[in-house]
Design an enzyme around this catalytic site. Structure first.
Site, PDB file in Angstrom:
ATOM      1  N   TYR A   8      -2.643  -1.183  10.202  1.00  0.00           N
ATOM      2  CA  TYR A   8      -3.115  -1.683   8.913  1.00  0.00           C
ATOM      3  C   TYR A   8      -4.469  -2.358   9.091  1.00  0.00           C
ATOM      4  CZ  TYR A   8      -3.406  -4.318   4.573  1.00  0.00           C
ATOM      5  OH  TYR A   8      -3.824  -4.836   3.374  1.00  0.00           O
ATOM      6  N   VAL A   9      -5.384  -2.043   8.189  1.00  0.00           N
ATOM      7  CA  VAL A   9      -6.680  -2.715   8.108  1.00  0.00           C
ATOM      8  C   VAL A   9      -6.827  -3.235   6.681  1.00  0.00           C
ATOM      9  CG1 VAL A   9      -9.187  -2.427   8.246  1.00  0.00           C
ATOM     10  CG2 VAL A   9      -7.710  -1.250   9.892  1.00  0.00           C
TER      11      VAL A   9
ATOM     12  N   GLU B  73       4.056   2.186  15.322  1.00  0.00           N
ATOM     13  CA  GLU B  73       4.908   2.003  14.144  1.00  0.00           C
ATOM     14  C   GLU B  73       4.078   1.698  12.907  1.00  0.00           C
ATOM     15  OE1 GLU B  73       8.250   1.713  11.717  1.00  0.00           O
ATOM     16  OE2 GLU B  73       8.102   2.526  13.729  1.00  0.00           O
TER      17      GLU B  73
ATOM     18  N   TYR C  32       0.834  -1.211   0.000  1.00  0.00           N
ATOM     19  CA  TYR C  32       0.000   0.000   0.000  1.00  0.00           C
ATOM     20  C   TYR C  32       0.866   1.258   0.000  1.00  0.00           C
ATOM     21  CZ  TYR C  32      -3.120   3.667   1.634  1.00  0.00           C
ATOM     22  OH  TYR C  32      -3.808   4.848   1.755  1.00  0.00           O
TER      23      TYR C  32
ATOM     24  N   GLY D 234     -10.416   1.100  11.826  1.00  0.00           N
ATOM     25  CA  GLY D 234      -9.168   1.827  12.067  1.00  0.00           C
ATOM     26  C   GLY D 234      -9.300   2.741  13.281  1.00  0.00           C
TER      27      GLY D 234
ATOM     28  N   GLY E   3     -15.051   1.937  10.373  1.00  0.00           N
ATOM     29  CA  GLY E   3     -14.677   2.411  11.693  1.00  0.00           C
ATOM     30  C   GLY E   3     -13.681   1.540  12.429  1.00  0.00           C
TER      31      GLY E   3
ATOM     32  N   LYS F 252      -3.128  11.090   1.766  1.00  0.00           N
ATOM     33  CA  LYS F 252      -4.211  12.000   2.151  1.00  0.00           C
ATOM     34  C   LYS F 252      -5.369  11.299   2.858  1.00  0.00           C
ATOM     35  CE  LYS F 252      -7.052  15.830   0.492  1.00  0.00           C
ATOM     36  NZ  LYS F 252      -7.466  16.110   1.828  1.00  0.00           N
TER      37      LYS F 252
ATOM     38  N   GLY G 139     -13.418   1.552   6.009  1.00  0.00           N
ATOM     39  CA  GLY G 139     -14.627   2.361   5.879  1.00  0.00           C
ATOM     40  C   GLY G 139     -15.723   1.998   6.863  1.00  0.00           C
TER      41      GLY G 139
ATOM     42  N   TYR H 242      -6.744  10.869  10.433  1.00  0.00           N
ATOM     43  CA  TYR H 242      -6.089  11.242  11.687  1.00  0.00           C
ATOM     44  C   TYR H 242      -6.549  12.617  12.161  1.00  0.00           C
ATOM     45  CZ  TYR H 242      -2.972   7.342  10.579  1.00  0.00           C
ATOM     46  OH  TYR H 242      -2.460   6.111  10.268  1.00  0.00           O
TER      47      TYR H 242
END
Length: 160
Positions: free
Chosen positions: A89-90, A86, A29, A100, A98, A128, A96, A134
Site C-alpha cells: 500500500y502507498v 500479502e 481502496y 510502489g 515510483g 486494472k 505516481g 505489475y
C-alpha cells in the site's frame, strides 16, 4: 510533487497503530473494509510475538507513506523459500512517483539476499491500475492457477 528520497525500515511494535491504519486504508481502496477483523492485539501477537510475517515501512522525509507485509512460503519444486507479499500500500498522495516500484524492488532485494526462489502476490481482477503496474515490471499472471480458500466457519468445520 517532486519525487523525494525513499528509505525503508522494518516495523516495530510501536508501529502497530500505523500498520493497522494502512491495512484499513488498503481495505477501503479494495472495497473490503467490512472484512477487516484484525486488531492491534492480533497484529502484535502474529507479527512480533510469533514472528509469522514481516512489515517494511516506506518513508519519505521522516513520514511513513506506505507499507508491505510479507512472509515466507515454500516451493517444493524449487526446494527453497519464497516471499509472499500479502499487502502493498502507498498513500494516494504519494502514488505516481515510483514508490510502489521501489517497494517491490526492495522486496526483491530481500528475496535475493535470503536466497529465495521467487516473490509472488495476488491482485484483485478489477484492479486494472495495479495489474498494469505489475505487468510493466515483468510480473507474469499465473492464469493456469486458481486460488482456493477455506476460512471462518468452513475452516472450523473442516478441522472437526
Amino acid at each position: 510533487m517532486k519525487t523525494k528520497e525513499l528509505t525503508f525500515r522494518f516495523a516495530t511494535k510501536e508501529d502497530i497503530p500505523l500498520i493497522m491504519k494502512f491495512i484499513k486504508d488498503l481495505a477501503i481502496y479494495e472495497k473490503m473494509l467490512d472484512e477487516v477483523v484484525a486488531t492491534e492485539a492480533l497484529l502484535e501477537e502474529w507479527l512480533f510475538d510469533k514472528k509469522r510475517a514481516e512489515v517494511i515501512l516506506a518513508v519519505v522525509e521522516g513520514k511513513e507513506i506506505g507499507f508491505a507485509l510479507f512472509f515466507h512460503n515454500f516451493s517444493t519444486f524449487l526446494g527453497r523459500s519464497g516471499i509472499y507479499l500479502e499487502d502493498l500500500y502507498v498513500d494516494p498522495a504519494f502514488r505516481g512517483y515510483g514508490y510502489g516500484k521501489s517497494i517491490l524492488k526492495y522486496l526483491a532485494k530481500i528475496a535475493v539476499e535470503r536466497k529465495c526462489g521467487r516473490l509472488e502476490w495476488v491482485c484483485l481482477n478489477w484492479n486494472k491500475p495495479s495489474i498494469d503496474f505489475y505487468l510493466s515490471l515483468g510480473a507474469k499472471p499465473m492464469d493456469d492457477w486458481t486460488i482456493y480458500r477455506i476460512s471462518g466457519t468452513t475452516l472450523n468445520e473442516l478441522a472437526d
